[in-house]
Design an enzyme around this catalytic site. Structure first.
Site, PDB file in Angstrom:
ATOM      1  N   TRP A 172      42.316 102.476  56.554  1.00  0.00           N
ATOM      2  CA  TRP A 172      42.140 101.403  57.522  1.00  0.00           C
ATOM      3  C   TRP A 172      43.449 100.809  58.010  1.00  0.00           C
ATOM      4  O   TRP A 172      43.503 100.191  59.066  1.00  0.00           O
ATOM      5  CB  TRP A 172      41.297 100.267  56.909  1.00  0.00           C
ATOM      6  CG  TRP A 172      41.782  99.812  55.565  1.00  0.00           C
ATOM      7  CD1 TRP A 172      41.314 100.199  54.358  1.00  0.00           C
ATOM      8  CD2 TRP A 172      42.867  98.898  55.294  1.00  0.00           C
ATOM      9  NE1 TRP A 172      42.033  99.594  53.343  1.00  0.00           N
ATOM     10  CE2 TRP A 172      42.993  98.792  53.895  1.00  0.00           C
ATOM     11  CE3 TRP A 172      43.742  98.166  56.102  1.00  0.00           C
ATOM     12  CZ2 TRP A 172      43.952  97.992  53.281  1.00  0.00           C
ATOM     13  CZ3 TRP A 172      44.696  97.371  55.495  1.00  0.00           C
ATOM     14  CH2 TRP A 172      44.797  97.286  54.112  1.00  0.00           C
ATOM     15  N   ASN A 173      44.539 100.990  57.268  1.00  0.00           N
ATOM     16  CA  ASN A 173      45.722 100.169  57.542  1.00  0.00           C
ATOM     17  C   ASN A 173      46.539 100.637  58.740  1.00  0.00           C
ATOM     18  O   ASN A 173      47.171  99.821  59.411  1.00  0.00           O
ATOM     19  CB  ASN A 173      46.613 100.088  56.295  1.00  0.00           C
ATOM     20  CG  ASN A 173      47.106 101.446  55.832  1.00  0.00           C
ATOM     21  OD1 ASN A 173      46.416 102.456  55.974  1.00  0.00           O
ATOM     22  ND2 ASN A 173      48.299 101.480  55.273  1.00  0.00           N
ATOM     23  N   ASP A 198      37.664 104.831  58.595  1.00  0.00           N
ATOM     24  CA  ASP A 198      37.130 103.753  57.775  1.00  0.00           C
ATOM     25  C   ASP A 198      36.334 102.810  58.694  1.00  0.00           C
ATOM     26  O   ASP A 198      36.759 102.531  59.813  1.00  0.00           O
ATOM     27  CB  ASP A 198      38.291 102.999  57.121  1.00  0.00           C
ATOM     28  CG  ASP A 198      37.821 101.950  56.138  1.00  0.00           C
ATOM     29  OD1 ASP A 198      37.305 100.901  56.584  1.00  0.00           O
ATOM     30  OD2 ASP A 198      37.978 102.159  54.929  1.00  0.00           O
ATOM     31  N   GLY A 246      45.816 107.857  51.224  1.00  0.00           N
ATOM     32  CA  GLY A 246      45.138 106.806  50.481  1.00  0.00           C
ATOM     33  C   GLY A 246      45.764 106.612  49.120  1.00  0.00           C
ATOM     34  O   GLY A 246      46.925 106.975  48.891  1.00  0.00           O
ATOM     35  N   SER A 247      45.009 106.056  48.209  1.00  0.00           N
ATOM     36  CA  SER A 247      45.528 105.747  46.885  1.00  0.00           C
ATOM     37  C   SER A 247      45.685 107.018  46.056  1.00  0.00           C
ATOM     38  O   SER A 247      45.042 108.041  46.310  1.00  0.00           O
ATOM     39  CB  SER A 247      44.585 104.780  46.159  1.00  0.00           C
ATOM     40  OG  SER A 247      43.370 105.438  45.810  1.00  0.00           O
ATOM     41  N   GLU A 268      49.115 112.243  51.171  1.00  0.00           N
ATOM     42  CA  GLU A 268      50.099 111.163  51.096  1.00  0.00           C
ATOM     43  C   GLU A 268      49.432 110.017  50.369  1.00  0.00           C
ATOM     44  O   GLU A 268      48.477 109.422  50.867  1.00  0.00           O
ATOM     45  CB  GLU A 268      50.587 110.703  52.464  1.00  0.00           C
ATOM     46  CG  GLU A 268      51.691 109.663  52.322  1.00  0.00           C
ATOM     47  CD  GLU A 268      52.113 109.031  53.631  1.00  0.00           C
ATOM     48  OE1 GLU A 268      51.816 107.835  53.817  1.00  0.00           O
ATOM     49  OE2 GLU A 268      52.705 109.743  54.448  1.00  0.00           O
ATOM     50  N   LEU A 269      49.963 109.701  49.181  1.00  0.00           N
ATOM     51  CA  LEU A 269      49.301 108.756  48.294  1.00  0.00           C
ATOM     52  C   LEU A 269      50.143 107.493  48.123  1.00  0.00           C
ATOM     53  O   LEU A 269      50.903 107.119  48.998  1.00  0.00           O
ATOM     54  CB  LEU A 269      48.989 109.452  46.973  1.00  0.00           C
ATOM     55  CG  LEU A 269      48.241 110.787  47.120  1.00  0.00           C
ATOM     56  CD1 LEU A 269      48.005 111.437  45.769  1.00  0.00           C
ATOM     57  CD2 LEU A 269      46.945 110.612  47.887  1.00  0.00           C
TER      58      LEU A 269
END
Length: 537
Positions: A172-173, A198, A246-247, A268-269
């Protein structure tokens, strides 16, 4: 779509969505979601006010097979088109994005809560990415000749083909920079895209899908699916490559499922990114850079700096300047350029930031500036915060906060700084500040991070689209940007041919084998010795 901006805090006005979106605009965008009528919806809300924005239809896994079928049909035609035609679409995306930026800036602010300056960074980044690949992709994808075993008597070429359908799971960011940017890369390589949005920022990505159509992208080539982890995981069953941002925890689950299905992925975490301030810096310049690196998008980006290691000789001066500049940041929710920082996205993110700060203070940390919620500005505003004396037992010491919080630590030498920067399982980005370019380059090479900036923030790294970016360790693998990012969504094919095999001329492998099982090893041995003496690769 863009309208006059009302006072966001006037209790007599309608909810935020009503002054930036017309109902018909919202309905038109939501109709693009891959979801059958009657499916459940998710209500997104504006971080600035908490007011509802839209009831977004949710995709379910059963919707994906048909979407993938349509995507594959469109992709076959798209891949057959000349590269210059695909590039032309990206150039039109660049132009339309800049022409219509006020529309998407409103959307980005409404859905993410970020300041307009930080929203514009997404617009500028997506336009920059579109132009770069429009002008460079054909060269990156061109067939490449390499030397074959028997030199002039044979030929070898490496071809690149699109993988087919690419699934992109975007958070979402940064919906525009990550969602649109990654889609453009896959599309120019000749792929189709299933883009998982998202629900919180679905309108922005649906607006991007509309923009791509206006730029000439064929129907069904990019389709937006909306949902949570279930849809992202289900996407893996229908694609030939997947990109996930994401995470670390979610990324590992995603990669595990991809491994079971044999689908290659780019990840990419998370990042607990660090910055080193050497004793020879211009303190004001370094402090200004730190503010930009720590508090962009309210710290809600994986490249944000959350740890600063300052040489003890300049620690006092640097911290004083950092605190002064942080305290001067203007928080606000206006749809204009008057604010330096916006809001956190929602209650879960606010709770995480509050917990990290309170836990750090409970373990003995000191709040140098900030550390307070700002409900007077909106439900999820939190002051930009600088901490000192954060001990290893505190959660904020190692865990990614993903908010406007940075901790400052003293170090006595370059060696101590490098050891501290590398003291994390995460390795996404880092920064080094020093007056000496040679010293900066040497320090950067010792840092275990996928990208390191010297005397600048992640903005320079990210904006240099030719530079491949990605993490090491628990921050992921694979790269976006550069030729490497383009190659992530292609597969290579080797084509090797003998010359003169049907005419009897030349020294092809057929002629070598005809010398006999005892002779041809001696011939090849001599050939290898000659190539070594001539230093032929």
């Amino acid at each position: 779509m863009a309208h006059d901006h009302a006072d966001l805090h006037d209790p007599e006005t309608d909810p935020l969505a009503t002054y930036v979106l017309e109902p018909d605009d919202v309905r038109s965008l939501l109709a693009r979601v891959v979801a059958r009528p009657g499916h459940s919806t998710a209500s997104s809300s504006a971080p600035f006010t908490g007011a509802p924005v839209a009831a977004v239809p949710l995709t379910v896994p059963a919707d994906l097979p048909e979407a993938a079928r349509r995507a594959r049909a469109a992709q076959r035609l798209w891949a057959a088109r000349p590269g210059r035609e695909r590039a032309a679409v990206l150039l039109r995306v660049h132009d339309l994005l800049l022409e219509r930026q006020s529309e998407v800036l409103d959307l980005l602010q409404v859905e993410t809560g970020k300041a307009r300056t930080h929203a514009w960074e997404e617009v500028g980044d997506a336009a920059n990415t579109a132009r770069y690949y429009a002008l460079r992709a054909r060269r990156f994808l061109s067939p490449r000749s390499v030397r074959a075993l028997t030199g002039p008597f044979s030929s070898a070429r490496v071809l690149r083909h699109p993988v087919g359908v690419v699934g992109i799971v975007t958070p979402w960011n940064y919906p525009l920079a990550l969602g649109l940017g990654d889609s453009l890369t896959a599309l120019v390589a000749g792929n189709a895209v299933l883009l998982r949005a998202d629900p919180q920022t679905a309108l922005t990505l649906l607006w991007c899908a509309e923009l791509l159509e206006d730029a000439g992208l064929p129907e069904d080539l990019l389709q937006v699916v909306v949902g949570g982890p279930d849809v992202g995981m289900a996407l893996l069953e229908h694609v030939d490559h997947a990109g996930f941002t994401g995470s670390t925890r979610s990324g590992r689950v995603f990669a595990g499922r991809a491994g079971e299905l044999g689908v290659p992925v780019t990840l990419e975490l998370g990042g607990k990114n660090a910055m080193y301030v050497a004793e020879d810096v211009d303190v004001e310049a370094a402090a200004e850079g730190a503010v930009r690196a720590c508090f962009g998008s309210a710290g809600q980006l994986c490249a944000s700096i959350e740890r600063i290691y300052v040489h003890e000789q300049v620690r006092e001066a640097f911290v004083a300047e950092l605190v002064r500049r942080t305290a001067a940041l203007r928080l606000g929710s206006g749809l204009d350029y008057r604010s330096d920082m916006g809001s956190l996205v929602g209650p879960a993110q606010l709770a995480r930031v509050v917990e990290h700060v309170e836990d750090a203070v409970g373990h003995g940390a000191t709040v140098l500036v900030g550390g307070e919620q700002r409900p007077d500005l909106g439900p999820y505003f939190y002051e930009p915060t600088v901490l000192a004396d954060v001990p290893p037992a505190a959660r904020a010491y190692r865990e990614e906060t993903f908010g406007p919080v940075v901790a400052v630590y003293p170090v006595a030498s370059d060696d101590e700084a490098v050891a501290a920067l590398n003291d994390s399982e995460l390795g996404l980005v880092a920064a080094v500040w020093t007056r000496s370019s040679a010293r900066g380059a040497a320090l950067a090479a010792r840092v275990r991070a996928g990208a390191v900036s010297v005397n600048d923030t992640h903005h320079l790294l990210w904006g240099s689209v030719g530079v491949p970016l990605g993490g090491v360790g628990a921050s992921g693998y694979g790269r976006r940007h550069g030729r490497e990012g383009l190659w992530e969504t292609t597969w290579t094919q080797a084509v090797v041919a003998q010359r003169g095999v049907h005419t009897g001329r030349g020294l092809g492998m057929r002629q070598v084998h005809e010398l006999g099982t005892e002779v041809w090893p001696r011939v090849l041995t001599r050939l290898l010795q000659v190539e070594r003496s001539l230093r032929l690769p």
